[in-house]
Design a protein around this motif. Sequence first.
Motif, mmCIF file in Angstrom:
data_model
loop_
_atom_site.group_PDB
_atom_site.id
_atom_site.type_symbol
_atom_site.label_atom_id
_atom_site.label_comp_id
_atom_site.label_asym_id
_atom_site.label_seq_id
_atom_site.Cartn_x
_atom_site.Cartn_y
_atom_site.Cartn_z
ATOM 1 N N SER A 42 0.707 -1.264 -0.052
ATOM 2 C CA SER A 42 0.015 -0.013 -0.026
ATOM 3 C C SER A 42 0.793 1.234 0.036
ATOM 4 C CB SER A 42 -0.799 0.070 1.123
ATOM 5 O OG SER A 42 -1.874 -1.001 1.178
ATOM 6 N N ILE A 43 0.696 2.054 -0.821
ATOM 7 C CA ILE A 43 1.429 3.531 -0.847
ATOM 8 C C ILE A 43 1.299 4.289 0.294
ATOM 9 C CG2 ILE A 43 1.639 5.443 -2.306
ATOM 10 C CD1 ILE A 43 0.484 4.314 -4.616
ATOM 11 N N LYS A 44 2.381 4.355 1.059
ATOM 12 C CA LYS A 44 2.389 5.316 2.371
ATOM 13 C C LYS A 44 1.590 4.317 3.213
ATOM 14 C CE LYS A 44 5.434 8.319 1.392
ATOM 15 N NZ LYS A 44 6.613 8.134 1.732
ATOM 16 N N GLY A 45 1.200 2.969 3.190
ATOM 17 C CA GLY A 45 0.350 2.277 3.866
ATOM 18 C C GLY A 45 -0.986 2.519 3.850
ATOM 19 N N LEU A 46 -1.464 3.232 2.918
ATOM 20 C CA LEU A 46 -2.841 3.847 2.962
ATOM 21 C C LEU A 46 -3.248 3.380 1.729
ATOM 22 C CD1 LEU A 46 -2.334 7.234 4.191
ATOM 23 C CD2 LEU A 46 -3.236 5.394 5.298
ATOM 24 N N LEU A 106 25.748 -11.253 4.523
ATOM 25 C CA LEU A 106 24.367 -10.783 4.170
ATOM 26 C C LEU A 106 23.706 -10.457 5.376
ATOM 27 C CD1 LEU A 106 22.134 -9.713 2.208
ATOM 28 C CD2 LEU A 106 21.780 -12.252 2.126
ATOM 29 N N HIS A 107 23.163 -9.529 5.654
ATOM 30 C CA HIS A 107 22.467 -8.702 6.707
ATOM 31 C C HIS A 107 20.892 -8.318 6.408
ATOM 32 C CE1 HIS A 107 25.520 -9.193 9.911
ATOM 33 N NE2 HIS A 107 26.191 -8.876 8.862
ATOM 34 N N LEU A 108 20.011 -8.640 6.953
ATOM 35 C CA LEU A 108 18.668 -8.288 6.534
ATOM 36 C C LEU A 108 18.188 -7.680 7.710
ATOM 37 C CD1 LEU A 108 17.605 -11.687 4.940
ATOM 38 C CD2 LEU A 108 17.556 -9.487 3.677
ATOM 39 N N ILE A 109 17.726 -5.984 7.605
ATOM 40 C CA ILE A 109 17.218 -5.351 8.819
ATOM 41 C C ILE A 109 15.727 -4.957 8.473
ATOM 42 C CG2 ILE A 109 17.453 -3.636 10.474
ATOM 43 C CD1 ILE A 109 20.413 -3.727 9.790
ATOM 44 N N HIS A 110 14.737 -4.904 9.334
ATOM 45 C CA HIS A 110 13.451 -4.901 9.017
ATOM 46 C C HIS A 110 12.726 -4.256 10.298
ATOM 47 C CE1 HIS A 110 10.990 -5.277 5.027
ATOM 48 N NE2 HIS A 110 10.235 -4.411 5.817
ATOM 49 N N SER A 111 11.775 -3.290 10.146
ATOM 50 C CA SER A 111 10.771 -3.136 11.455
ATOM 51 C C SER A 111 9.687 -3.624 11.267
ATOM 52 C CB SER A 111 11.070 -1.755 11.518
ATOM 53 O OG SER A 111 10.045 -0.962 10.474
ATOM 54 N N LYS A 112 9.010 -4.108 12.380
ATOM 55 C CA LYS A 112 7.582 -4.807 12.431
ATOM 56 C C LYS A 112 6.632 -3.570 12.144
ATOM 57 C CE LYS A 112 7.666 -9.301 14.923
ATOM 58 N NZ LYS A 112 6.845 -9.987 15.701
ATOM 59 N N ASP A 113 7.137 -2.407 12.435
ATOM 60 C CA ASP A 113 5.954 -1.394 12.060
ATOM 61 C C ASP A 113 6.049 -0.816 10.667
ATOM 62 O OD1 ASP A 113 8.113 0.087 12.656
ATOM 63 O OD2 ASP A 113 7.253 1.538 14.091
ATOM 64 N N ASP A 114 6.768 -1.464 9.792
ATOM 65 C CA ASP A 114 6.792 -0.957 8.549
ATOM 66 C C ASP A 114 5.627 -1.273 7.901
ATOM 67 O OD1 ASP A 114 7.256 -0.506 5.776
ATOM 68 O OD2 ASP A 114 9.175 -1.252 5.877
ATOM 69 N N PHE A 115 4.757 -0.395 7.460
ATOM 70 C CA PHE A 115 3.368 -0.471 6.764
ATOM 71 C C PHE A 115 3.357 -0.202 5.261
ATOM 72 C CE2 PHE A 115 2.465 1.453 11.118
ATOM 73 C CZ PHE A 115 1.989 0.322 11.724
ATOM 74 N N GLU A 116 4.779 -0.160 4.984
ATOM 75 C CA GLU A 116 4.718 -0.211 3.408
ATOM 76 C C GLU A 116 5.228 -1.596 2.668
ATOM 77 O OE1 GLU A 116 6.180 3.446 1.084
ATOM 78 O OE2 GLU A 116 6.175 4.465 3.042
ATOM 79 N N ILE A 117 6.330 -2.329 3.355
ATOM 80 C CA ILE A 117 6.795 -3.589 2.939
ATOM 81 C C ILE A 117 6.876 -4.306 4.171
ATOM 82 C CG2 ILE A 117 8.783 -4.690 2.214
ATOM 83 C CD1 ILE A 117 9.382 -2.211 0.480
#
Length: 384
Positions: free
Chosen positions: A245-249, A292-303
Amino acid sequence: MAWSISWKKAYWILVACGALYISFISILCTSWAQKHALYVHKLHTMWWQDLNKPEQFGFLKNQVQPLHIATPDGEVLYAWHVVPLAKYIANEEYLIKEQNISATHFSDSVGFGLLSKDAHSRLVINFHGNAGTVAQGWRTDAYRSLASGAPDKVHILAVDYRGFGLSTGTPNEQGLITDGIATVQWAIDVAKIPPQRIVLVGQSLGTAVAAAVAEHFVRVSSIEFAGVVLIAAFSDMPTLLLTYSIKGLIPILSPLRPYPRLQRFFSGFLRDTWDTSSRIASLVRKSHKVNLHLIHSKDDFEISWKHSESLFYTAANATSMSGLSKKQIDAVKFHRDLHDGGLLESWNADGLKRIAKQIIRYGGHNRITTYPCVAKTVQHIFEL
């Protein structure tokens, strides 16, 4: 009677919304619309700021030196070289006295000498996400944060892809990969930084660029870098659009979830698929040694962070010639609960191939690049 009128209104509102949505998706099937929707390269918020005056973005006098990088297909990329703070302070007198040097004569600058002539220097090549320029949003804060772990050694090279900012050309998948390759080639050939002192960092769209560039160098030239850090990565574009979703919206294809055939139909019109999953598998298989390192946040509402989790298993599986199931990986992988800081998992194959995944609880889609977990990862890769 009143209920009947209300029902009819609701019905026609739904029909209108559905028609607008189908029209929106149909427009996105065209090449022009896809290019602008995916790369958003014409959108930025710096109408009153000058990229050639980095001091406007909080940097010290001549701490940032603009430069041009030529691509093999004739484009000219605009980039920034950021001198680490401690190195700047040690050479402040020379940097302040230096006259403004144009981007085309960057190799004559004091900053270039501090990068290329110091055998202890390290270089982070940063590939940003879509929209804007090298100075957009949180990006300038990210450069300061990335170098904070070793402010006397870690230089930053940030580049605008073709069609972005002051770079020439028009963006597309192969073009952006060519830009990334040209940027790394510049670092190796012109700045004389060996690959073992280079870390590739990508965020969002930049993760697809970084993965493709790393895979290209190991496949074509057997060149391996100190590490690759992917922040808010996605598996591939068709898979991403199913939930994006674009910008989570504003959803793209998720409203069609009950109709998988329609989803596949519209996905088939994608020109640029950015298959990071396949490229990461190839990178891991073809590398003798990979970090190889993968970093991501749980409150990422775009991806969704689930993309990074999927890429983690893809990469771990690629370390085995015979392949590994998720169950086999889970039985052996290292796991550490960081509580409010999230979790860290890693997979080591023969001490040569290390795949790490860190899922933090907060950070969103863009601000996460400024968080200490990213700088800490870079510092560990460089063993500083």
